[in-house]
Design a protein around this motif. Structure first.
Motif, PDB file in Angstrom:
ATOM      1  N   THR A 111    -101.520 -17.022  32.107  1.00 34.82           N
ATOM      2  CA  THR A 111    -100.665 -16.392  30.754  1.00 34.82           C
ATOM      3  C   THR A 111     -99.765 -15.688  31.146  1.00 34.82           C
ATOM      4  O   THR A 111     -98.877 -15.458  30.135  1.00 34.82           O
ATOM      5  CB  THR A 111    -101.806 -16.043  29.811  1.00 34.82           C
ATOM      6  N   ARG A 112     -99.445 -14.859  32.166  1.00 35.93           N
ATOM      7  CA  ARG A 112     -98.784 -13.783  32.124  1.00 35.93           C
ATOM      8  C   ARG A 112     -98.689 -13.175  33.764  1.00 35.93           C
ATOM      9  O   ARG A 112     -99.488 -13.827  34.651  1.00 35.93           O
ATOM     10  CB  ARG A 112     -99.041 -12.565  31.262  1.00 35.93           C
ATOM     11  N   SER A 113     -97.688 -12.263  34.141  1.00 34.01           N
ATOM     12  CA  SER A 113     -97.583 -11.941  35.240  1.00 34.01           C
ATOM     13  C   SER A 113     -97.973 -10.329  35.380  1.00 34.01           C
ATOM     14  O   SER A 113     -97.796  -9.567  34.349  1.00 34.01           O
ATOM     15  CB  SER A 113     -96.238 -12.129  35.934  1.00 34.01           C
ATOM     16  N   TYR A 114     -98.385  -9.807  36.421  1.00 33.22           N
ATOM     17  CA  TYR A 114     -98.748  -8.437  36.559  1.00 33.22           C
ATOM     18  C   TYR A 114     -97.953  -7.664  37.651  1.00 33.22           C
ATOM     19  O   TYR A 114     -98.173  -8.166  38.878  1.00 33.22           O
ATOM     20  CB  TYR A 114    -100.310  -8.168  36.667  1.00 33.22           C
ATOM     21  N   PRO A 115     -96.977  -6.839  37.527  1.00 36.55           N
ATOM     22  CA  PRO A 115     -96.321  -6.212  38.574  1.00 36.55           C
ATOM     23  C   PRO A 115     -97.186  -5.554  39.767  1.00 36.55           C
ATOM     24  O   PRO A 115     -98.141  -4.856  39.343  1.00 36.55           O
ATOM     25  CB  PRO A 115     -95.238  -5.388  38.007  1.00 36.55           C
ATOM     26  N   GLY A 116     -96.856  -5.933  40.751  1.00 38.30           N
ATOM     27  CA  GLY A 116     -97.542  -4.900  41.878  1.00 38.30           C
ATOM     28  C   GLY A 116     -96.647  -3.806  42.498  1.00 38.30           C
ATOM     29  O   GLY A 116     -95.614  -3.720  41.979  1.00 38.30           O
ATOM     30  N   GLN A 117     -97.337  -2.893  43.121  1.00 38.39           N
ATOM     31  CA  GLN A 117     -96.791  -1.843  43.898  1.00 38.39           C
ATOM     32  C   GLN A 117     -97.109  -1.618  45.152  1.00 38.39           C
ATOM     33  O   GLN A 117     -98.240  -1.655  45.783  1.00 38.39           O
ATOM     34  CB  GLN A 117     -97.272  -0.413  42.925  1.00 38.39           C
ATOM     35  N   ARG A 118     -96.131  -1.314  46.025  1.00 44.37           N
ATOM     36  CA  ARG A 118     -96.510  -1.574  47.403  1.00 44.37           C
ATOM     37  C   ARG A 118     -96.616   0.102  47.814  1.00 44.37           C
ATOM     38  O   ARG A 118     -96.113   1.027  47.416  1.00 44.37           O
ATOM     39  CB  ARG A 118     -94.855  -1.736  48.147  1.00 44.37           C
ATOM     40  N   ALA A 119     -97.739  -0.001  48.808  1.00 48.29           N
ATOM     41  CA  ALA A 119     -98.217   1.569  49.361  1.00 48.29           C
ATOM     42  C   ALA A 119     -97.301   2.176  50.410  1.00 48.29           C
ATOM     43  O   ALA A 119     -96.999   3.611  50.279  1.00 48.29           O
ATOM     44  CB  ALA A 119     -99.433   1.406  49.924  1.00 48.29           C
ATOM     45  N   GLU A 120     -96.783   1.426  51.334  1.00 44.60           N
ATOM     46  CA  GLU A 120     -96.115   1.887  52.254  1.00 44.60           C
ATOM     47  C   GLU A 120     -94.629   2.062  52.044  1.00 44.60           C
ATOM     48  O   GLU A 120     -94.209   0.997  51.193  1.00 44.60           O
ATOM     49  CB  GLU A 120     -96.308   1.157  53.613  1.00 44.60           C
ATOM     50  N   LYS A 121     -93.816   3.072  52.328  1.00 43.49           N
ATOM     51  CA  LYS A 121     -92.678   3.210  52.522  1.00 43.49           C
ATOM     52  C   LYS A 121     -91.994   3.455  53.770  1.00 43.49           C
ATOM     53  O   LYS A 121     -92.436   3.937  54.900  1.00 43.49           O
ATOM     54  CB  LYS A 121     -92.336   4.457  51.630  1.00 43.49           C
ATOM     55  N   ASP A 122     -90.881   2.836  54.030  1.00 43.27           N
ATOM     56  CA  ASP A 122     -90.068   2.834  55.309  1.00 43.27           C
ATOM     57  C   ASP A 122     -90.643   2.523  56.456  1.00 43.27           C
ATOM     58  O   ASP A 122     -91.174   3.274  57.651  1.00 43.27           O
ATOM     59  CB  ASP A 122     -89.654   4.759  55.348  1.00 43.27           C
TER      60      ASP A 122
END
Length: 576
Positions: free
Chosen positions: A235-246
């Protein structure tokens, strides 16, 4: 999104090989005055010195408006700086309506030799727009009357238009779980593949943690670019968040990257959308720039039906063997050896549940001190119930070379648990805290410690040989009394280890003929008043009765303190 969730993820497995991408088609040699309308993949010839490709096209509904965006990539094939041609960029709809897109204020005006640049265009319309079919570069000569318009290049785009996060991807953009892929619009050298999926419950709600392995197949160091991973339900989408940077990768190097997807209760994710970022800059009053950032879907990955840890594929474990960890994990140093030396079922201080105690031996095999790894543990029984281990508090933070340390983990389990068919998972709860990433696992079972000598008692890492015991009653002139136990023991250490005072203690309980416990004493193996080799006395003074009981039954336990109270394992029973 909840700020706490964002913050916790930014604080916040098994290797798979990678390869995948389609090479771009050869540059078409059509002249600048020829309008191409075939469906052949770019780059296309735009001018004699510049070729062009379509990076992305979007037509996304936002409230009562439609945002149409396009990003094109130009290649300067010349050996000198070349000016960006002053063409208009237009889109055509299935209804035949044509719209002229506005260029971003950040668009470059020229291209360095052999360089490629991205140019962004956008238009916002009131209401809805029909499906987009073509993208065209048009040369407009405004210095003649009527003005002259010449179609320079037309590219069909109906199959690549992105309709927003809830839209569907089809065809070649669909990947199966574990299938490698490239995001060629960002880098031809970096390859990715999803390798683990773990579902967790958090105070913010259910979270699906996805682990990708990234590999640099190029010949120079690459930085993993920013891309987003969204979870999709029916029914819908859920945005993800990335843990690592650079995250940087040297040639041939592999590293993990992790995404946490916060969902709603009872939501079932069935696929992932991989999206890359785009931006458009518009100048407002006083030439103040406004940046409109958005994402474009690149491919869709089908999700497995459940967590990706295959219990059936994990090996059985033999106590004291070195545990094999994921070679790419960042938590366990390669010179740190970890083994499980004891797994026992214990009675709990409160009725209604038992406590499984796991003792891990951590050994520094190197020549320098190393940090004591703070890994997490989880037990899964045959019915699939999962129990998280609670780590004992330790005073030692570093391991000296060639020394070992004992760490206890306690698991509160139902009193019906037999412990004969268990899966032990070791997890990294530091790299993407507060989430747990599996780094090792094996099949195991609760072990009943037995010795060839019935008078040798095991309290790992100590063995206590009971040479002699005798119980007496001491009375006083006031009529009070106490029990006095004479012990003669020999204490030996199984391994050359550093043991914390809470690792193990001996507890002796006195029981009357009715089976009631009337007194107890706890004897530590370290610190003040510790149990020592030789003859000694133990006095039981805090009695639960004012009557002398005789004969007595002595029960000797291994006692370990856990956050939920004392856990004890019966080692031996002595009767008068």
């Amino acid at each position: 999104m909840n700020r706490t969730w964002k913050k916790s993820l930014t604080v916040a497995v098994l290797s798979v090989s990678l390869i995948m991408t389609a090479s771009p088609a050869a540059i078409l040699a059509a002249g600048p005055e020829t309008a191409l309308s075939t469906g052949i993949a770019g780059p296309y010839r735009l001018t004699a010195l510049i070729s062009a490709d379509v990076k992305s096209v979007t037509s996304e509904r936002i409230k009562d408006t439609t945002r149409i965006g396009a990003v094109v990539r130009l290649y300067n094939e010349a050996g000198k700086i070349t000016r960006v041609p002053d063409y208009e960029l237009r889109v055509k709809t299935a209804a035949g309506v044509e719209y002229t897109l506005q260029p971003s204020a950040a668009n470059a005006k020229s291209i360095q030799p052999k360089e490629k640049i991205d140019l962004s265009y956008m238009l916002t319309l009131d209401g809805d727009a029909t499906a987009l079919t073509d993208l065209s570069w048009v040369d407009v000569d405004e210095y003649v009357y009527p003005k002259k318009e010449t179609a320079v290049l037309t590219v069909p785009v109906a199959n690549i238009v992105w309709g927003g996060s809830d839209s569907a991807l089809t065809g070649a953009e669909i990947k199966q779980w574990g299938e490698p892929f490239k995001l060629s619009v960002q880098s031809e050298a970096l390859q990715y593949a999803p390798v683990t999926l773990v579902n967790e419950k958090t105070p913010q709600g259910p979270v699906t943690v996805i682990t990708f392995i990234a590999e640099n197949t190029g010949d120079r160091t690459e930085t993993v670019p920013d891309f987003r991973v969204d979870g999709k339900s029916d029914t819908r989408s859920y945005p993800g968040q990335r843990a690592e940077k650079d995250v940087q990768l040297k040639p041939g190097e592999k590293k993990y990257i992790h995404y946490g997807i916060l969902t709603e209760n009872n939501a079932v994710l069935n696929s992932l959308n991989i999206l890359t970022p785009e931006s458009f800059v518009q100048l407002g009053a006083n030439n103040t720039p406004t940046v409109d950032s958005y994402t474009v879907g690149r491919l869709n990955i089908a999700l497995p039906k459940k967590d990706t840890i295959d219990i059936g594929s994990l090996p059985p474990y033999k106590l004291r063997d070195r545990i094999v960890f994921d070679p790419l994990n960042k938590l366990i140093d390669k010179e740190t050896s970890i083994s499980l030396v004891d797994l026992s079922m214990n009675e709990s201080e409160s009725s209604g549940y038992n406590t499984i105690i796991a003792k891990f031996l951590v050994n520094n095999t190197g020549e320098r001190p190393v940090p004591l790894p703070a890994f997490q543990t989880e037990l899964t029984n045959a019915e699939g119930y999962r129990y998280t281990g609670t780590r004992q508090n330790t005073a030692v933070q570093q391991l000296a070379p060639k020394l070992s340390y004992i760490i206890n983990y306690s698991f509160a389990v139902p009193s019906t648990e037999k412990g004969d068919n268990l899966l032990m998972k070791l997890q990294d709860n530091q790299t993407v805290a507060p989430y747990n990433i599996p780094i090792g696992g094996f099949k195991t079972a609760v072990v009943e410690q037995k010795s060839e000598d019935e008078n040798t008692l095991s309290f790992y890492p100590y063995n206590v040989k009971l040479n002699l015991w005798a119980m007496n009653i001491q009375g006083t002139a006031t009529g009070t009394f106490s029990y006095k136990l004479k012990l003669d023991v020999d204490i030996t250490t199984v391994d050359d280890v550093v043991a914390d005072p809470s690792s193990a203690n001996m507890k002796i309980e006195l029981h009357d003929t009715m089976g009631r416990m009337i007194a107890s004493e706890t004897l530590p193996f370290t610190g003040m008043n510790k149990l020592i080799s030789g003859s000694q006395y133990v006095v039981f003074q805090n009695l639960r009765t004012d009557q002398m009981e005789w004969p007595l039954t002595l029960k000797i336990y291994e006692s370990i303190q856990t956050p939920t109270g004392e856990a004890k394992r019966l080692v031996k029973t002595l009767k008068q």
